[in-house]
Design a protein around this motif. Structure first.
Motif, PDB file in Angstrom:
ATOM      1  N   SER A  32      -4.496   6.940 -11.058  1.00 43.75           N
ATOM      2  CA  SER A  32      -4.163   8.203 -11.711  1.00 43.75           C
ATOM      3  C   SER A  32      -2.641   8.330 -11.695  1.00 43.75           C
ATOM      4  N   PRO A  33      -2.067   9.334 -12.368  1.00 45.30           N
ATOM      5  CA  PRO A  33      -0.606   9.455 -12.357  1.00 45.30           C
ATOM      6  C   PRO A  33      -0.043  10.039 -11.058  1.00 45.30           C
ATOM      7  N   VAL A  34      -0.898  10.291 -10.061  1.00 47.41           N
ATOM      8  CA  VAL A  34      -0.465  10.916  -8.806  1.00 47.41           C
ATOM      9  C   VAL A  34      -0.329   9.852  -7.717  1.00 47.41           C
ATOM     10  N   PRO A  35       0.909   9.488  -7.318  1.00 44.36           N
ATOM     11  CA  PRO A  35       1.093   8.510  -6.241  1.00 44.36           C
ATOM     12  C   PRO A  35       0.545   9.039  -4.915  1.00 44.36           C
ATOM     13  N   GLY A  62       9.228   9.016  -4.425  1.00 45.88           N
ATOM     14  CA  GLY A  62       7.915   9.460  -4.885  1.00 45.88           C
ATOM     15  C   GLY A  62       7.023   8.401  -5.490  1.00 45.88           C
ATOM     16  N   SER A  63       7.492   7.165  -5.644  1.00 47.64           N
ATOM     17  CA  SER A  63       6.628   6.113  -6.174  1.00 47.64           C
ATOM     18  C   SER A  63       5.778   5.539  -5.041  1.00 47.64           C
ATOM     19  N   ASP A  64       4.762   4.773  -5.390  1.00 50.26           N
ATOM     20  CA  ASP A  64       4.006   4.074  -4.356  1.00 50.26           C
ATOM     21  C   ASP A  64       3.852   2.604  -4.725  1.00 50.26           C
ATOM     22  N   VAL A  65       3.671   1.788  -3.684  1.00 51.85           N
ATOM     23  CA  VAL A  65       3.426   0.361  -3.856  1.00 51.85           C
ATOM     24  C   VAL A  65       2.084   0.059  -3.201  1.00 51.85           C
ATOM     25  N   GLY A  66       1.393  -0.952  -3.722  1.00 46.37           N
ATOM     26  CA  GLY A  66       0.081  -1.268  -3.188  1.00 46.37           C
ATOM     27  C   GLY A  66      -0.160  -2.755  -3.069  1.00 46.37           C
ATOM     28  N   LEU A  81      -9.521 -12.559  -4.531  1.00 49.63           N
ATOM     29  CA  LEU A  81      -8.640 -11.751  -5.372  1.00 49.63           C
ATOM     30  C   LEU A  81      -7.467 -11.271  -4.533  1.00 49.63           C
ATOM     31  N   ALA A  82      -6.280 -11.272  -5.113  1.00 51.84           N
ATOM     32  CA  ALA A  82      -5.103 -10.723  -4.439  1.00 51.84           C
ATOM     33  C   ALA A  82      -4.189 -10.122  -5.496  1.00 51.84           C
ATOM     34  N   GLY A  83      -3.502  -9.059  -5.130  1.00 52.50           N
ATOM     35  CA  GLY A  83      -2.624  -8.433  -6.112  1.00 52.50           C
ATOM     36  C   GLY A  83      -1.608  -7.501  -5.487  1.00 52.50           C
ATOM     37  N   LEU A  84      -0.603  -7.180  -6.279  1.00 54.65           N
ATOM     38  CA  LEU A  84       0.438  -6.208  -5.940  1.00 54.65           C
ATOM     39  C   LEU A  84       0.503  -5.190  -7.062  1.00 54.65           C
ATOM     40  N   GLU A  85       0.891  -3.961  -6.740  1.00 56.90           N
ATOM     41  CA  GLU A  85       0.987  -2.931  -7.767  1.00 56.90           C
ATOM     42  C   GLU A  85       2.094  -1.937  -7.445  1.00 56.90           C
ATOM     43  N   LEU A  86       2.541  -1.249  -8.481  1.00 61.45           N
ATOM     44  CA  LEU A  86       3.584  -0.229  -8.373  1.00 61.45           C
ATOM     45  C   LEU A  86       3.211   0.924  -9.291  1.00 61.45           C
ATOM     46  N   ARG A  87       3.443   2.142  -8.815  1.00 66.00           N
ATOM     47  CA  ARG A  87       3.231   3.337  -9.638  1.00 66.00           C
ATOM     48  C   ARG A  87       4.423   4.258  -9.406  1.00 66.00           C
ATOM     49  N   ASN A  88       5.100   4.631 -10.488  1.00 66.43           N
ATOM     50  CA  ASN A  88       6.296   5.464 -10.401  1.00 66.43           C
ATOM     51  C   ASN A  88       6.153   6.670 -11.325  1.00 66.43           C
TER      52      ASN A  88
END
Length: 195
Positions: A32-35, A62-66, A81-88
């Motif tokens: 969602s758009p909410v970090p 205020g961004s998050d990393v996962g 499965l492996a992954g990285l993500e960013l939401r700003n």
């Protein structure tokens, strides 16, 4: 500011009329758009079934990393499965809804090995609903996927989109639902805990 609005509108339009995503690499993003800072366990129907753990951490600004790790029942012996993500979050003056820029990368190791990256925007709004808050959203993205099959090396570019909802309850528990609008994993469901 104007460029962000144009990019968001173009991504949304492309997602609504876009083509299918062949040989999907990605499990549902649940973004969602909410970090947030949380840890969750998620299932989706990529292959027969996939199970993933996703840990997300808020950072400065205020961004998050996962980080994502899991197992998918695909191929003869399954795959890791492996992954990285960013939401700003993207702040638009006077905007009635939330918007966040998202980016991610995922690898499938075992079975047919695959690697992919995606960028997009998550658009939605948190709505208080009594004892919980629901955040419905749409998440259009542009994805690049590379597939390794024996001696072959193929790369595809696709438009992906998901609709979803986060149901945040008191006590730090969030139920997440994600439905894919393209080919690949049709649905995902998860439960996350905020520390």
């Amino acid at each position: 500011m104007k460029h962000i609005r144009i990019a968001a509108a173009a991504a949304l339009a492309a997602a609504l009329v876009g083509g299918s995503a062949q040989a999907q690499v990605f499990t549902p993003p649940f973004m969602s758009p909410v970090p947030t800072s949380d840890f969750g366990l998620y299932v989706s129907d990529i292959g027969d079934v996939a199970i993933e753990g996703i840990w997300r951490r808020l950072s400065r600004g205020g961004s998050d990393v996962g980080i994502r790790v899991g197992y998918a029942d695909v191929g003869e012996e399954g795959a890791l499965l492996a992954g990285l993500e960013l939401r700003n979050p993207v702040v638009l003056a006077g905007a009635p809804i939330g918007l966040a820029f998202t980016a991610g990368a995922q690898v499938v190791a075992g079975g047919p090995s695959q690697l992919g990256g995606q960028v997009g925007f998550s658009v939605g709004q948190a709505l208080p609903a009594g004892t919980f808050t629901v955040t419905p959203y749409i998440h259009p993205r542009l994805a690049v996927m590379t597939h390794f099959t024996g001696e072959e090396f193929n790369t595809d570019v696709d438009v992906l989109a998901d609709v979803g909802a986060d149901f945040a309850f008191s006590g730090g528990v969030t139920l997440r639902l994600d439905i894919n609008l393209a080919d690949g994993a049709d649905w995902g469901l998860g439960l996350a805990w905020r520390p």
